[in-house]
Design an enzyme around this catalytic site. Sequence first.
Site, short mmCIF file in Angstrom:
data_model
loop_
_atom_site.label_atom_id
_atom_site.label_comp_id
_atom_site.label_asym_id
_atom_site.label_seq_id
_atom_site.Cartn_x
_atom_site.Cartn_y
_atom_site.Cartn_z
N CYS A 34 0.79 -1.25 0.00
CA CYS A 34 0.00 0.00 0.00
C CYS A 34 0.82 1.29 0.00
O CYS A 34 0.64 2.13 -0.88
CB CYS A 34 -0.95 0.00 1.19
N1 LIG Z 1 -3.57 -5.18 1.30
C1 LIG Z 1 -3.83 -4.25 2.19
O1 LIG Z 1 -3.31 -4.25 3.29
C2 LIG Z 1 -4.80 -3.15 1.87
C3 LIG Z 1 -5.27 -2.33 2.91
C4 LIG Z 1 -6.16 -1.31 2.61
C5 LIG Z 1 -6.55 -1.10 1.30
N2 LIG Z 1 -6.07 -1.89 0.30
C6 LIG Z 1 -6.53 -1.65 -1.06
O2 LIG Z 1 -7.48 -2.65 -1.41
C7 LIG Z 1 -7.35 -3.01 -2.79
C8 LIG Z 1 -7.08 -4.50 -2.89
O3 LIG Z 1 -5.84 -4.78 -2.30
P1 LIG Z 1 -5.37 -6.27 -2.00
O4 LIG Z 1 -4.10 -6.18 -1.26
O5 LIG Z 1 -6.52 -7.03 -1.42
O6 LIG Z 1 -5.10 -6.78 -3.49
P2 LIG Z 1 -4.78 -8.25 -3.96
O7 LIG Z 1 -3.90 -8.11 -5.14
O8 LIG Z 1 -4.35 -9.08 -2.80
O9 LIG Z 1 -6.20 -8.82 -4.43
C9 LIG Z 1 -6.91 -8.35 -5.54
C10 LIG Z 1 -7.74 -9.50 -6.09
O10 LIG Z 1 -8.60 -9.01 -7.11
C11 LIG Z 1 -8.70 -9.99 -8.13
N3 LIG Z 1 -9.17 -9.36 -9.36
C12 LIG Z 1 -8.50 -8.53 -10.19
N4 LIG Z 1 -9.32 -8.12 -11.19
C13 LIG Z 1 -10.52 -8.70 -10.97
C14 LIG Z 1 -11.75 -8.67 -11.65
N5 LIG Z 1 -11.93 -7.94 -12.76
N6 LIG Z 1 -12.78 -9.39 -11.17
C15 LIG Z 1 -12.62 -10.13 -10.05
N7 LIG Z 1 -11.48 -10.20 -9.35
C16 LIG Z 1 -10.43 -9.49 -9.81
C17 LIG Z 1 -7.29 -10.55 -8.22
O11 LIG Z 1 -7.28 -11.82 -8.85
C18 LIG Z 1 -6.92 -10.61 -6.72
O12 LIG Z 1 -7.26 -11.85 -6.16
C19 LIG Z 1 -6.23 -2.13 -3.33
O13 LIG Z 1 -6.79 -0.99 -3.91
C20 LIG Z 1 -5.43 -1.76 -2.10
O14 LIG Z 1 -4.77 -0.56 -2.25
C21 LIG Z 1 -5.23 -2.92 0.57
#
Ligand SMILES: NC(=O)c1ccc[n+]([C@@H]2O[C@H](COP(=O)([O-])OP(=O)(O)OC[C@H]3O[C@@H](n4cnc5c(N)ncnc54)[C@H](O)[C@@H]3O)[C@@H](O)[C@H]2O)c1
Length: 443
Positions: free
Chosen positions: A257
């Site tokens: 992040c």
């Molecule tokens: N990881 C963290 O600690 C955290 C904390 C707060 C906010 N965020 C935000 O949340 C969002 C997600 O982060 P994350 O770490 O969970 O990401 P991640 O990469 O772990 O997961 C994203 C998932 O989305 C799936 N995906 C992608 N395109 C897709 C589609 N069109 N349809 C269905 N599924 C799809 C991917 O296959 C993946 O499994 C980001 O914007 C991130 O900035 C993350």
Amino acid sequence: MKTAVIGTGYVGLIQAVGLAHLGFKVIAYDIDISKINALKRGNPPIYEKGLKELLHQNRERLFFTTSVEDLKDSEVIFVCVGTPQDSQGKANLNFVFSAVENLKPLLMGKEIVVLKSTVPVGTNRKVQQLLGDKAFVVSNPEFLREGIAVEDFFNPERVVLGFSENHPEWVREKMFNLYRFFLKKNIPFVVTNWESAELIKYASNTFLAMKISFINELARLSEKVGADIKEIARGMGLDSRIGNKFLNAGIGWGGSCFPKDVSALIWQFKEWGIEPKLPKVTKEINDEQIPWFLNKIKKHYGGNLNGKTFALLGLAFKPYTDDLRESPSLKLAELLIQEGAFVKGYDYVEGTRENVKKLVELKASTRHSYGLIVYDDLNTAVKGVDGIIIAVEYKEWNRENWKEFSKLVRNKAIFDGRNILERILVKKLVKEGWHYEGVGVNI
Ligand SMILES: NC(=O)c1ccc[n+]([C@@H]2O[C@H](COP(=O)([O-])OP(=O)(O)OC[C@H]3O[C@@H](n4cnc5c(N)ncnc54)[C@H](O)[C@@H]3O)[C@@H](O)[C@H]2O)c1
């Protein structure tokens, strides 16, 4: 209420499992077949403390799918797909828009589409434009911390909700009803417009990164003048206006992040014609931090690391996560290898070790050889090394058997990139002949 989650990564999976635990039926959809298959078998594809147990406990309310049609009839749909940075450092919104485009034909005009993904200012408005009158878009940025994500889901410090001024009242009411568990717990709700909600997320992450960069820059001065950054941070942090969190000097921030969010905020300033001063410097200081620390290590070995072997303790960007994205530890490993050193890695989390092993295999297949080997046993990782480098702030390093390490290593040197070893232990180790170096500390 039937809910759905798009994207079963760190945010989406926790949201799905958490909502199921609160009693909602949740359909969790992802385009990654291997993730969904693993989840159907009851195996979370990521490591988070307590996640697997919670998944099993709530299986009857959780449905995992790779077919978007299954999202039909869901009343509230959370978009939790990734928003990585593109080659310029801007937020890449392709996953968000592709997810929303796929969802659109299934919507009937009464659904709420909640953007949980971190998205630049203006994105909720664009998504609403794209969906027209087929759904109501709500911004609900996520603040969970990897490593303690399950705990954070049930005990957030705040819930931020961004609505449009044109939303009918029932949209707000439905969101409050969905999140009544948090309202009952008296968790503060920040109810605002889309733009403020979007910026709260970027501002929070950038501010935390700025605190770390500030203390890291100060650590360089502290070290030179004979001060101790740990004492300085304590003295500062006792002031409640400052607070003691995110004031630990070290090898810098990383993870999935902070780097991309600081970078995306820099771009948002630029796009609106404002020079992004603090976010820019925050990033610059962080970019310098690992090379600065590497230099300290090099200095100890007379400027030459060629042929030296190091134990690298901690491999992800923080404790208790298997997420390797932008891990400072792995960046340091890469630089050590470039200097001709050999790195023996270890992390307490098995999933982290496994992920790094896969990464090493991948690197080894594209290069002749890659100088990092991951060990499942800490003593083996430490055996025969010229120095121990602590790259992740596990408190557990303090309880390890340093007497045994004394016998195992070739050269008694510790480079504590997180200032995590307690002062009493450090003093004892120095007395026993260890060389100790932290970040901005004077022993
Ligand atoms: N990881 C963290 O600690 C955290 C904390 C707060 C906010 N965020 C935000 O949340 C969002 C997600 O982060 P994350 O770490 O969970 O990401 P991640 O990469 O772990 O997961 C994203 C998932 O989305 C799936 N995906 C992608 N395109 C897709 C589609 N069109 N349809 C269905 N599924 C799809 C991917 O296959 C993946 O499994 C980001 O914007 C991130 O900035 C993350």
